[in-house]
Design an enzyme around this catalytic site. Structure first.
Site, PDB file in Angstrom:
ATOM      1  N   TYR A  55       0.847  -1.193   0.000  1.00 57.10           N
ATOM      2  CA  TYR A  55       0.000   0.000   0.000  1.00 57.10           C
ATOM      3  C   TYR A  55       0.886   1.248   0.000  1.00 57.10           C
ATOM      4  O   TYR A  55       1.447   1.639   1.034  1.00 57.10           O
ATOM      5  CB  TYR A  55      -0.947   0.019   1.209  1.00 57.10           C
ATOM      6  CG  TYR A  55      -1.850  -1.199   1.324  1.00 57.10           C
ATOM      7  CD1 TYR A  55      -2.139  -1.990   0.210  1.00 57.10           C
ATOM      8  CD2 TYR A  55      -2.410  -1.563   2.541  1.00 57.10           C
ATOM      9  CE1 TYR A  55      -2.956  -3.106   0.321  1.00 57.10           C
ATOM     10  CE2 TYR A  55      -3.238  -2.679   2.660  1.00 57.10           C
ATOM     11  CZ  TYR A  55      -3.495  -3.448   1.540  1.00 57.10           C
ATOM     12  OH  TYR A  55      -4.297  -4.554   1.650  1.00 57.10           O
ATOM     13  N   HIS A 113       0.743 -11.799   1.179  1.00 57.56           N
ATOM     14  CA  HIS A 113      -0.370 -11.006   0.630  1.00 57.56           C
ATOM     15  C   HIS A 113      -1.167 -11.766  -0.439  1.00 57.56           C
ATOM     16  O   HIS A 113      -2.394 -11.707  -0.486  1.00 57.56           O
ATOM     17  CB  HIS A 113       0.188  -9.697   0.056  1.00 57.56           C
ATOM     18  CG  HIS A 113      -0.812  -8.592  -0.044  1.00 57.56           C
ATOM     19  ND1 HIS A 113      -0.475  -7.274   0.092  1.00 57.56           N
ATOM     20  CD2 HIS A 113      -2.145  -8.592  -0.266  1.00 57.56           C
ATOM     21  CE1 HIS A 113      -1.553  -6.521  -0.032  1.00 57.56           C
ATOM     22  NE2 HIS A 113      -2.583  -7.296  -0.264  1.00 57.56           N
TER      23      HIS A 113
HETATM   24  N1  LIG Z   1      -5.588  -8.640   1.270  1.00 59.00           N
HETATM   25  C1  LIG Z   1      -5.905  -7.989   0.180  1.00 59.00           C
HETATM   26  O1  LIG Z   1      -5.552  -8.390  -0.956  1.00 59.00           O
HETATM   27  C2  LIG Z   1      -6.742  -6.744   0.275  1.00 59.00           C
HETATM   28  C3  LIG Z   1      -7.304  -6.167  -0.881  1.00 59.00           C
HETATM   29  C4  LIG Z   1      -8.087  -5.011  -0.742  1.00 59.00           C
HETATM   30  C5  LIG Z   1      -8.275  -4.458   0.519  1.00 59.00           C
HETATM   31  N2  LIG Z   1      -7.697  -5.024   1.630  1.00 59.00           N
HETATM   32  C6  LIG Z   1      -7.870  -4.435   2.983  1.00 59.00           C
HETATM   33  O2  LIG Z   1      -9.218  -4.089   3.198  1.00 59.00           O
HETATM   34  C7  LIG Z   1      -9.317  -2.700   3.522  1.00 59.00           C
HETATM   35  C8  LIG Z   1     -10.657  -2.129   3.114  1.00 59.00           C
HETATM   36  O3  LIG Z   1     -11.035  -2.531   1.809  1.00 59.00           O
HETATM   37  P1  LIG Z   1     -11.251  -1.503   0.657  1.00 59.00           P
HETATM   38  O4  LIG Z   1     -10.251  -0.413   0.815  1.00 59.00           O
HETATM   39  O5  LIG Z   1     -11.268  -2.320  -0.581  1.00 59.00           O
HETATM   40  O6  LIG Z   1     -12.633  -0.856   0.803  1.00 59.00           O
HETATM   41  P2  LIG Z   1     -13.959  -0.857   1.733  1.00 59.00           P
HETATM   42  O7  LIG Z   1     -13.611  -0.841   3.171  1.00 59.00           O
HETATM   43  O8  LIG Z   1     -14.865  -1.876   1.209  1.00 59.00           O
HETATM   44  O9  LIG Z   1     -14.534   0.569   1.309  1.00 59.00           O
HETATM   45  C9  LIG Z   1     -13.842   1.750   1.632  1.00 59.00           C
HETATM   46  C10 LIG Z   1     -14.633   2.943   1.116  1.00 59.00           C
HETATM   47  O10 LIG Z   1     -15.935   2.959   1.704  1.00 59.00           O
HETATM   48  C11 LIG Z   1     -16.346   4.295   1.871  1.00 59.00           C
HETATM   49  N3  LIG Z   1     -16.666   4.507   3.292  1.00 59.00           N
HETATM   50  C12 LIG Z   1     -16.146   3.887   4.377  1.00 59.00           C
HETATM   51  N4  LIG Z   1     -16.694   4.347   5.503  1.00 59.00           N
HETATM   52  C13 LIG Z   1     -17.588   5.264   5.148  1.00 59.00           C
HETATM   53  C14 LIG Z   1     -18.482   6.100   5.862  1.00 59.00           C
HETATM   54  N5  LIG Z   1     -18.547   6.072   7.201  1.00 59.00           N
HETATM   55  N6  LIG Z   1     -19.282   6.932   5.162  1.00 59.00           N
HETATM   56  C15 LIG Z   1     -19.223   6.959   3.810  1.00 59.00           C
HETATM   57  N7  LIG Z   1     -18.391   6.203   3.075  1.00 59.00           N
HETATM   58  C16 LIG Z   1     -17.598   5.369   3.730  1.00 59.00           C
HETATM   59  C17 LIG Z   1     -15.209   5.192   1.414  1.00 59.00           C
HETATM   60  O11 LIG Z   1     -15.491   5.513   0.056  1.00 59.00           O
HETATM   61  P3  LIG Z   1     -14.970   6.871  -0.662  1.00 59.00           P
HETATM   62  O12 LIG Z   1     -13.549   6.585  -1.027  1.00 59.00           O
HETATM   63  O13 LIG Z   1     -15.864   6.957  -1.870  1.00 59.00           O
HETATM   64  O14 LIG Z   1     -15.130   7.980   0.283  1.00 59.00           O
HETATM   65  C18 LIG Z   1     -14.012   4.259   1.509  1.00 59.00           C
HETATM   66  O15 LIG Z   1     -12.943   4.604   0.657  1.00 59.00           O
HETATM   67  C19 LIG Z   1      -8.072  -2.079   2.889  1.00 59.00           C
HETATM   68  O16 LIG Z   1      -7.735  -0.847   3.474  1.00 59.00           O
HETATM   69  C20 LIG Z   1      -7.058  -3.158   3.185  1.00 59.00           C
HETATM   70  O17 LIG Z   1      -6.633  -3.054   4.535  1.00 59.00           O
HETATM   71  C21 LIG Z   1      -6.952  -6.171   1.514  1.00 59.00           C
END
Ligand SMILES: NC(=O)c1ccc[n+]([C@@H]2O[C@H](COP(=O)([O-])OP(=O)(O)OC[C@H]3O[C@@H](n4cnc5c(N)ncnc54)[C@H](OP(=O)(O)O)[C@@H]3O)[C@@H](O)[C@H]2O)c1
Length: 326
Positions: A55, A113
């Site tokens: 990241y 990962h």
């Molecule tokens: N292991 C892996 O391969 C892998 C892959 C992907 C992710 N991850 C992990 O999972 C985490 C989260 O997944 P993700 O980043 O894919 O996305 P997510 O948590 O599904 O969605 C994040 C998005 O949701 C919105 N959001 C969150 N809280 C909110 C609120 N209170 N009000 C309004 N909108 C809200 C925001 O959108 P906006 O940007 O539009 O504001 C934010 O950017 C990552 O940070 C990482 O740690 C791991």
């Protein structure tokens, strides 16, 4: 509110703060917002923070240090070594880099990962065991390990976690991987729990979802330039689910995030639900998710509503369909 995480001795909150978006994964991002987002997540009671060297090339780990370095003893940190670094000497080097970025002398949970079949898994697990013996990490695990990879990993080591894509729009792990994790007592950390914002209650139509996020297997590769797979997706079925979710929001008075996260918390083997935010205000919005629990009737309605999409997408757990999992 905290629970023991699987077989480790770590006590963690059910919501895990995801540090990827703060490092710019979703476009332009002010550092002050990322730091406030992390601090507010801590202030509302989240004690578990998920990051990775991938990241922002270490920037996400540095941000976590900047924001919460003074709270190190109060938080649990998971980080991940990138798939191109799974050779044993590279894992050791990557871990040292991550420790430096994080400003700490131990990582609580350290994961591979993505699988990388160019390196024997036994060699990678051997390096993780060494890091644990040396006290650099407290527990280790894997991420994106499908039904075959998780069998191989379980046969080799003391796997403490499998971090996987899991949410109402992507239930592919339920076919094979989740039952294996449940049987082995390996907790699942769900990622993209809000489907990168689609489940945060901002979109009535899939067509409004930002094109650079519409890359998962649900989206038709012919329509969206960002898509890496060759599948036709299941957008009509996805839209039906989105419509039904809005109907459930209307009937229950709950927010879409509460429904999405409450449902995940109820699922077998789930040990942590990761959610990422972009600023302090969004992080404060996570407070209600720490305690949310849904009635059985609501859970059943959500499961039923998402069943057709589950069937349409099948058991391929690679959300982006890049052929990296098996
Ligand atoms: N292991 C892996 O391969 C892998 C892959 C992907 C992710 N991850 C992990 O999972 C985490 C989260 O997944 P993700 O980043 O894919 O996305 P997510 O948590 O599904 O969605 C994040 C998005 O949701 C919105 N959001 C969150 N809280 C909110 C609120 N209170 N009000 C309004 N909108 C809200 C925001 O959108 P906006 O940007 O539009 O504001 C934010 O950017 C990552 O940070 C990482 O740690 C791991």
């Amino acid at each position: 509110m905290k629970k023991r995480f699987g077989k480790t001795d770590l006590m963690t909150t059910p919501i895990v703060y995801g540090c990827m978006g703060g490092a710019g994964a979703f476009g332009a991002q002010e550092e002050t917002d990322s730091i406030e987002a992390l601090r507010e997540a801590f202030n509302i009671g989240i004690n578990f923070f998920d990051t990775a060297e991938a990241y922002g090339g270490g920037y996400s780990e540095q941000l976590l240090n900047k924001a919460l370095g003074d709270k190190r003893s109060e938080i649990v940190i998971s980080s991940k070594v990138a798939r191109e670094n799974l050779a044993p000497d590279r894992i050791i080097e990557a871990c040292e880099r991550s420790l430096k970025n994080l400003g700490t002398d131990y990582i609580d949970i350290y994961m591979l990962h993505w699988p990388n079949r160019d390196v024997p898994l036994a060699d990678s697990i051997g390096a993780l065991k060494k890091l644990k013996d040396d006290g650099k990490i407290r527990a280790y695990g894997v991420s994106n390990f499908g039904k075959e990879d998780i069998d191989d990993a379980l046969a080799l080591g003391d796997i403490s976690v499998n971090q996987l894509p899991y949410h109402l729009f992507y239930r592919t792990i339920e076919f094979e991987v989740q039952p294996k994790c449940e049987k082995a007592g390996v907790p699942i950390m769900c990622y993209s729990s809000l489907m990168q914002g689609l489940l945060a209650g901002k979109y009535k139509s899939l067509q409004d979802f930002p094109v650079d996020r519409a890359r998962t297997r649900m989206f038709d590769h012919r329509k969206w330039p960002e898509v890496a797979h060759n599948e036709e997706g299941a957008e009509a079925t996805g839209q039906e689910l989105l419509d039904e979710l809005w109907a459930i929001v209307g009937d229950t008075g709950m927010s879409m995030e509460e429904l999405a996260i409450g449902w995940l918390k109820s699922r077998p083997a789930v040990g942590g639900v990761i959610v990422g935010t972009r600023n302090g205000e969004q992080s404060r919005g996570l407070k209600k998710l720490l305690d949310v629990e849904l009635d059985t009737s609501v859970l059943e309605r959500l499961t039923k509503a998402s069943d057709p999409l589950k069937q349409a997408l099948g058991s391929n757990i690679d959300m982006w369909g890049k052929g990296r999992t098996r």
